[in-house]
Design a protein around this motif. Structure first.
Motif, PDB file in Angstrom:
ATOM      1  N   SER A 235       6.476   5.585  -4.882  1.00  0.00           N
ATOM      2  CA  SER A 235       7.672   5.696  -4.051  1.00  0.00           C
ATOM      3  C   SER A 235       7.298   5.929  -2.591  1.00  0.00           C
ATOM      4  CB  SER A 235       8.563   6.836  -4.567  1.00  0.00           C
ATOM      5  OG  SER A 235       9.679   7.005  -3.730  1.00  0.00           O
TER       6      SER A 235
ATOM      7  N   PRO B 268      13.276  -5.020  -5.388  1.00  0.00           N
ATOM      8  CA  PRO B 268      13.919  -6.320  -5.587  1.00  0.00           C
ATOM      9  C   PRO B 268      13.087  -7.229  -6.488  1.00  0.00           C
ATOM     10  CG  PRO B 268      12.960  -6.185  -3.400  1.00  0.00           C
ATOM     11  CD  PRO B 268      12.813  -4.832  -4.018  1.00  0.00           C
TER      12      PRO B 268
ATOM     13  N   ARG C  37       9.561  -1.135 -10.830  1.00  0.00           N
ATOM     14  CA  ARG C  37      10.711  -1.942 -10.409  1.00  0.00           C
ATOM     15  C   ARG C  37      12.015  -1.234 -10.764  1.00  0.00           C
ATOM     16  NH1 ARG C  37      11.174  -7.243 -13.332  1.00  0.00           N
ATOM     17  NH2 ARG C  37       9.143  -6.464 -13.830  1.00  0.00           N
ATOM     18  N   TYR C  38      12.077  -0.653 -11.953  1.00  0.00           N
ATOM     19  CA  TYR C  38      13.296   0.026 -12.391  1.00  0.00           C
ATOM     20  C   TYR C  38      13.535   1.324 -11.609  1.00  0.00           C
ATOM     21  CZ  TYR C  38      16.657   2.484 -15.294  1.00  0.00           C
ATOM     22  OH  TYR C  38      17.763   3.169 -15.731  1.00  0.00           O
ATOM     23  N   TYR C  39      12.569   2.228 -11.620  1.00  0.00           N
ATOM     24  CA  TYR C  39      12.786   3.551 -11.015  1.00  0.00           C
ATOM     25  C   TYR C  39      12.819   3.513  -9.490  1.00  0.00           C
ATOM     26  CZ  TYR C  39      12.540   5.767 -15.535  1.00  0.00           C
ATOM     27  OH  TYR C  39      12.800   6.140 -16.823  1.00  0.00           O
TER      28      TYR C  39
ATOM     29  N   ARG D 275      13.828   0.820  -7.831  1.00  0.00           N
ATOM     30  CA  ARG D 275      14.850  -0.178  -7.488  1.00  0.00           C
ATOM     31  C   ARG D 275      14.305  -1.253  -6.546  1.00  0.00           C
ATOM     32  NH1 ARG D 275      17.629   4.554  -8.442  1.00  0.00           N
ATOM     33  NH2 ARG D 275      19.530   4.364  -9.644  1.00  0.00           N
TER      34      ARG D 275
END
Length: 141
Positions: free
Chosen positions: A18, A43, A37-39, A41
């Motif tokens: 992050s 593209p 990608r999920y946590y 967010r």
């Protein structure tokens, strides 16, 4: 024996990624691409997994796939960030080749080494980021 004991806890690696992706905009090579990608967010298309990657070799005039594609993309600094964790037993050849490529390519800097343990073993999440000023000086870390 549950799912959580057979999968490394990626929460600390996700926190490290992050911080990294907040300061970069380029493509990311990540063994845990779906998790990040999920946590985070991210593209679609920003993250790439180890397998199924293709890269154009302009000098040879052909498309490369797999390990040769990853090696050349790293040498060309295509990936701005790289994450490996050695958690998938069937990807060791990819992980070994990627680690060697990142370590031998000026400009990449190891910024996180986070231990993990699951029901089958232990290792580290490794996160590198590309810094053009290191590339100009020929430095790697």
């Amino acid at each position: 024996t549950g799912f959580d004991s057979q999968w490394p806890d990626a929460s600390r690696a996700t926190a490290a990624m992050s911080r990294v992706v907040a300061g970069t905009r380029g493509p990311i090579l990540a063994e845990q691409d779906e998790v990040f990608r999920y946590y985070l967010r991210l593209p679609p298309g920003r993250t790439h997994t180890l397998k199924g990657f293709y890269y154009w070799d302009a000098a040879a005039g052909k498309e490369l796939k797999g390990i040769p594609a990853l090696r050349l993309a790293i040498r060309h600094h295509y990936f701005e960030d790289v994450e490996l964790d050695y958690s998938f037993r069937n990807e060791v050849d990819y992980e070994t080749a990627i680690t060697a490529a990142v370590k031998s390519t000026p400009g990449y800097r190891l910024i996180a080494r986070i231990p993990w343990h699951d029901g089958e073993g232990s290792n580290f999440f490794l996160v590198w980021t590309y810094n053009p000023s290191l590339s100009l000086s020929g430095g790697t870390r």
